[in-house]
Design a protein around this motif. Structure first.
Motif, PDB file in Angstrom:
ATOM      1  N   MET A 112       0.817  -1.201   0.000  1.00 26.35           N
ATOM      2  CA  MET A 112       0.000   0.000   0.000  1.00 26.35           C
ATOM      3  C   MET A 112       0.859   1.262   0.000  1.00 26.35           C
ATOM      4  SD  MET A 112      -3.015  -1.053  -0.366  1.00 26.35           S
ATOM      5  CE  MET A 112      -3.709   0.592  -0.318  1.00 26.35           C
ATOM      6  N   GLU A 113       1.945   1.255   0.786  1.00 24.95           N
ATOM      7  CA  GLU A 113       2.824   2.424   0.823  1.00 24.95           C
ATOM      8  C   GLU A 113       3.508   2.627  -0.529  1.00 24.95           C
ATOM      9  OE1 GLU A 113       2.802   0.031   3.012  1.00 24.95           O
ATOM     10  OE2 GLU A 113       2.082   0.990   4.852  1.00 24.95           O
ATOM     11  N   ALA A 114       3.959   1.525  -1.134  1.00 23.57           N
ATOM     12  CA  ALA A 114       4.626   1.626  -2.435  1.00 23.57           C
ATOM     13  C   ALA A 114       3.651   2.061  -3.522  1.00 23.57           C
ATOM     14  CB  ALA A 114       5.255   0.285  -2.806  1.00 23.57           C
ATOM     15  N   ALA A 115       2.410   1.565  -3.459  1.00 22.77           N
ATOM     16  CA  ALA A 115       1.402   1.948  -4.447  1.00 22.77           C
ATOM     17  C   ALA A 115       1.095   3.437  -4.350  1.00 22.77           C
ATOM     18  CB  ALA A 115       0.132   1.127  -4.249  1.00 22.77           C
ATOM     19  N   SER A 116       0.987   3.951  -3.118  1.00 18.98           N
ATOM     20  CA  SER A 116       0.740   5.384  -2.934  1.00 18.98           C
ATOM     21  C   SER A 116       1.913   6.205  -3.444  1.00 18.98           C
ATOM     22  CB  SER A 116       0.495   5.684  -1.447  1.00 18.98           C
ATOM     23  OG  SER A 116      -0.663   5.040  -0.987  1.00 18.98           O
ATOM     24  N   ASP A 117       3.118   5.739  -3.169  1.00 18.40           N
ATOM     25  CA  ASP A 117       4.319   6.437  -3.621  1.00 18.40           C
ATOM     26  C   ASP A 117       4.346   6.514  -5.148  1.00 18.40           C
ATOM     27  OD1 ASP A 117       7.264   7.229  -2.515  1.00 18.40           O
ATOM     28  OD2 ASP A 117       7.417   6.270  -4.481  1.00 18.40           O
ATOM     29  N   ALA A 118       4.054   5.390  -5.802  1.00 13.59           N
ATOM     30  CA  ALA A 118       4.054   5.359  -7.266  1.00 13.59           C
ATOM     31  C   ALA A 118       2.924   6.211  -7.831  1.00 13.59           C
ATOM     32  CB  ALA A 118       3.927   3.913  -7.749  1.00 13.59           C
TER      33      ALA A 118
END
Length: 320
Positions: free
Chosen positions: A175-181
């Motif tokens: 979830m954190e990586a998806a938000s970052d991307a």
């Protein structure tokens, strides 16, 4: 002639803007099927939102002219504060769902789209065919107009690769990586989306949009995907308010002084002269000073505004 039995298990999150329309939809569904299908609904609610959900359910059912809700709706609390992140809510939600289906398995599971890790649990627990629906409580044209969504839509594999790379390089969860991307693609470019005025990608929700046209564009794209799903537009869910419900709603608004305030200001300045500020039932600006800066400008310019804050948001603010 006997009526058909149909059981729905619904799991909305406790964000009020997501939960309320789902409750309204389910109340309407029960109302329109009274004569042909015996629809029963089990609502699994995070324990922090149970009281609010029950109150809203009563209001929506009364608006649909349904007085006896006990035989058709059951609200089941689950021991979580909110459905986020997955590792925090999934064990408790699994346990609650297991207890629910001991009595009756659903024919249809209506699940908030953000709790997608739970979709597989419903399917793996089923001993009979069950349909699973994802509830996406947003204005679809607005959702598809945002630049990051356009990027995902145009090249989904590149987005998946970016998320995977971010997870590996930064050691982040999904979830954190998806938000970052997702946020990395907001850069101020001009967008031209069917059904919308021209805008920059900073504008997530423009003020004017053609719902039908935007929905058609999104539906066409979705059905072109290798694993497409049917998409149904639901709403606006405005029920026929009974005189009693309408009277109670007016009394609640009048008790807070909002009706008088708005009427007086509209008489002085005309329509569209009051600013409404609401961050939802869960979120608050990460930097409180940014909120103060906005408020100082509004006060300096003497722009009247109504700010709606949840109890949690109010508690997070300094006393001054």
């Amino acid at each position: 002639m006997s009526t058909q039995n149909y059981h729905i298990v619904a799991v909305p999150p406790n964000e009020w803007g997501h939960m309320r329309p789902m409750i309204a939809f389910l109340a309407r569904l029960v109302a329109v099927s009274l004569s042909s299908v015996d629809v029963t609904v089990t609502l699994i609610i995070a324990e922090s939102a149970v009281a609010k959900a029950r109150t809203e359910l009563s209001i929506q059912l009364a608006g649909e002219g349904i007085q006896s809700a006990e035989s058709r709706f059951e609200v089941v609390p689950t021991a979580v504060h909110m459905f986020w992140p997955a590792e925090s809510y999934l064990p408790a939600l699994k346990a609650t769902y297991a207890e629910v289906i001991k009595t009756k398995e659903p024919d249809f599971a209506l699940l908030e789209s953000m709790i997608h890790p739970f979709f597989g649990v419903v399917r793996s627990s089923a001993t009979k065919p069950v349909k699973v629906g994802a509830w996406l409580p947003v204005a679809l044209p607005s959702w598809t107009s945002m630049a990051p969504i356009c990027y995902i839509r145009d090249d989904p594999q590149a987005y998946v690769k970016q998320v995977q790379t971010t997870m590996a390089e930064k050691g982040l969860g999904y979830m954190e990586a998806a938000s970052d991307a997702y946020l990395s693609h907001v850069n101020g470019r001009v967008l031209r989306i069917p059904g919308f005025p021209e805008m920059t990608d900073y504008e997530g929700f423009p003020q004017e949009a053609l719902e039908r046209q935007g929905l058609q564009v999104f539906s066409t794209w979705l059905k072109e995907q290798p694993k497409h799903s049917d998409i149904l537009a639901v709403g606006p869910l405005t029920s026929q308010r009974t005189p009693e419900v309408a009277r109670k709603e007016k009394e609640e608004a009048d008790a807070g002084g909002f009706t008088t305030f708005l009427d007086e200001w509209a008489a002085k300045k005309g329509p569209k002269s009051v600013l409404y500020i609401c961050f939802g039932s869960v979120l608050l600006p990460a930097e409180i000073e940014h909120l103060y800066a906005v408020m100082r400008v509004l006060l300096e310019l003497q722009i009247p505004f109504i700010m709606v804050l949840s109890d949690a948001a109010r508690a997070a603010l300094p006393a001054d």
